[in-house]
Design a protein around this motif. Structure first.
Motif, PDB file in Angstrom:
ATOM      1  N   TRP A   3       0.826  -1.199   0.000  1.00  0.00           N
ATOM      2  CA  TRP A   3       0.000   0.000   0.000  1.00  0.00           C
ATOM      3  C   TRP A   3       0.865   1.256   0.000  1.00  0.00           C
ATOM      4  CZ3 TRP A   3      -5.308   0.073  -0.349  1.00  0.00           C
ATOM      5  CH2 TRP A   3      -5.952  -1.176  -0.215  1.00  0.00           C
ATOM      6  N   GLU A   4       0.470   2.215  -0.809  1.00  0.00           N
ATOM      7  CA  GLU A   4       1.057   3.548  -0.777  1.00  0.00           C
ATOM      8  C   GLU A   4       0.222   4.391   0.188  1.00  0.00           C
ATOM      9  OE1 GLU A   4       3.514   6.885  -2.240  1.00  0.00           O
ATOM     10  OE2 GLU A   4       3.715   4.694  -2.183  1.00  0.00           O
ATOM     11  N   LEU A   5       0.882   5.041   1.136  1.00  0.00           N
ATOM     12  CA  LEU A   5       0.194   5.836   2.146  1.00  0.00           C
ATOM     13  C   LEU A   5       0.433   7.316   1.887  1.00  0.00           C
ATOM     14  CD1 LEU A   5      -1.388   5.980   4.837  1.00  0.00           C
ATOM     15  CD2 LEU A   5       0.814   5.875   6.018  1.00  0.00           C
ATOM     16  N   LYS A   6      -0.657   8.082   1.772  1.00  0.00           N
ATOM     17  CA  LYS A   6      -0.559   9.520   1.576  1.00  0.00           C
ATOM     18  C   LYS A   6      -1.474  10.204   2.581  1.00  0.00           C
ATOM     19  CE  LYS A   6       0.617   9.288  -3.341  1.00  0.00           C
ATOM     20  NZ  LYS A   6       2.001   9.767  -3.185  1.00  0.00           N
ATOM     21  N   SER A   7      -1.063  11.381   3.045  1.00  0.00           N
ATOM     22  CA  SER A   7      -1.875  12.101   4.027  1.00  0.00           C
ATOM     23  C   SER A   7      -1.883  13.587   3.699  1.00  0.00           C
ATOM     24  CB  SER A   7      -1.329  11.873   5.436  1.00  0.00           C
ATOM     25  OG  SER A   7      -0.008  12.365   5.543  1.00  0.00           O
ATOM     26  N   MET A  29      -3.746   4.198   0.316  1.00  0.00           N
ATOM     27  CA  MET A  29      -4.423   4.594   1.543  1.00  0.00           C
ATOM     28  C   MET A  29      -4.271   6.116   1.684  1.00  0.00           C
ATOM     29  SD  MET A  29      -5.830   2.338   3.680  1.00  0.00           S
ATOM     30  CE  MET A  29      -5.874   0.551   3.973  1.00  0.00           C
ATOM     31  N   TYR A  30      -5.402   6.797   1.808  1.00  0.00           N
ATOM     32  CA  TYR A  30      -5.393   8.265   1.921  1.00  0.00           C
ATOM     33  C   TYR A  30      -5.947   8.658   3.277  1.00  0.00           C
ATOM     34  CZ  TYR A  30      -6.646  13.141   0.984  1.00  0.00           C
ATOM     35  OH  TYR A  30      -6.774  14.502   1.043  1.00  0.00           O
ATOM     36  N   VAL A  31      -5.126   9.360   4.051  1.00  0.00           N
ATOM     37  CA  VAL A  31      -5.480   9.727   5.423  1.00  0.00           C
ATOM     38  C   VAL A  31      -5.643  11.242   5.510  1.00  0.00           C
ATOM     39  CG1 VAL A  31      -4.804   9.591   7.842  1.00  0.00           C
ATOM     40  CG2 VAL A  31      -4.082   7.793   6.248  1.00  0.00           C
ATOM     41  N   ILE A  84      -9.876   7.523   6.942  1.00  0.00           N
ATOM     42  CA  ILE A  84      -8.975   6.801   6.054  1.00  0.00           C
ATOM     43  C   ILE A  84      -9.794   6.256   4.893  1.00  0.00           C
ATOM     44  CG2 ILE A  84      -7.330   4.911   5.795  1.00  0.00           C
ATOM     45  CD1 ILE A  84      -6.855   5.027   8.787  1.00  0.00           C
TER      46      ILE A  84
END
Length: 207
Positions: free
Chosen positions: A3-7, A134-136, A154
């Motif tokens: 997963w690529e995590l971006k916030s 995943m966008y936080v 999320i």
């Protein structure tokens, strides 16, 4: 790794970076050697933080219209490429001094060669880098000069497609962002309006 995590701050209206990718032809080092040298303009901190001859090439451009400096993103289905073009006649009058400089350094024609990315390498990047995202979002507050975050939402996005990507580029929703100065290229990015990222993906899951 899956997963690529971006916030982002919940209140932010800034563009969301999808991935970095330098344009072809890469052996030409086209951003520092052509865009910066032939089309760059004086850095706002030239003569203070940097040397007096420091140049900058910072452009966030899309396919919906030419930028005020004459740059535009294009999608060519016949050649299977996304490329950047330049049109001298679209330079805004407030950049009159720079326009004269470009005429001397690069002429009034298009960029030679045009920076480009192939559909195949874009599709590979979509699958390898942001196939599962995943966008936080975080609410923020400041107390005594410190910023605090509360993560309360999320979203998961799965399965971007090259067809959707190209459509969003054509619609001006996905941007190409150049950020280079003399001696340092901060990297070329593909970015998207944050509230449109669901249009890139086949599946959106509220977590």
């Amino acid at each position: 790794g899956d997963w690529e995590l971006k916030s982002q701050r919940a209140s932010s209206g800034s563009l969301l970076t999808l991935f970095h990718m330098e344009p072809n032809p890469r052996e030409a080092r086209i951003v520092p050697q052509i865009l910066l040298l032939k089309y760059g303009w004086p850095h706002q901190e030239a003569g203070t933080r940097y040397l007096s001859n420091e140049l900058s090439f910072r452009q966030t451009i899309n396919a919906a219209s030419f930028s005020d400096r004459g740059f535009r993103v294009n999608v060519d289905y016949r050649e299977q490429v996304i490329y950047i073009s330049f049109n001298f006649s679209y330079i805004d009058d407030r950049h009159a001094d720079w326009r004269l400089s470009v005429r001397k350094r690069a002429g009034i024609g298009d960029i030679t060669p045009n920076p480009y990315w192939t559909f195949d390498e874009i599709e590979e990047k979509l699958i390898r880098k942001i196939n599962n995202l995943m966008y936080v979002r975080a609410d923020t507050k400041s107390e005594d000069g410190r910023e605090f975050y509360r993560y309360n939402q999320i979203d998961a996005y799965v399965g971007p497609t090259i067809k959707r990507f190209l459509s969003l580029v054509e619609d001006g929703v996905i941007y190409v962002d150049f950020d280079a100065r003399t001696g340092h290229n901060h990297g070329t990015k593909f970015r998207i309006r944050s509230n449109s990222k669901n249009l890139l993906y086949q599946e959106h899951i509220m977590v």
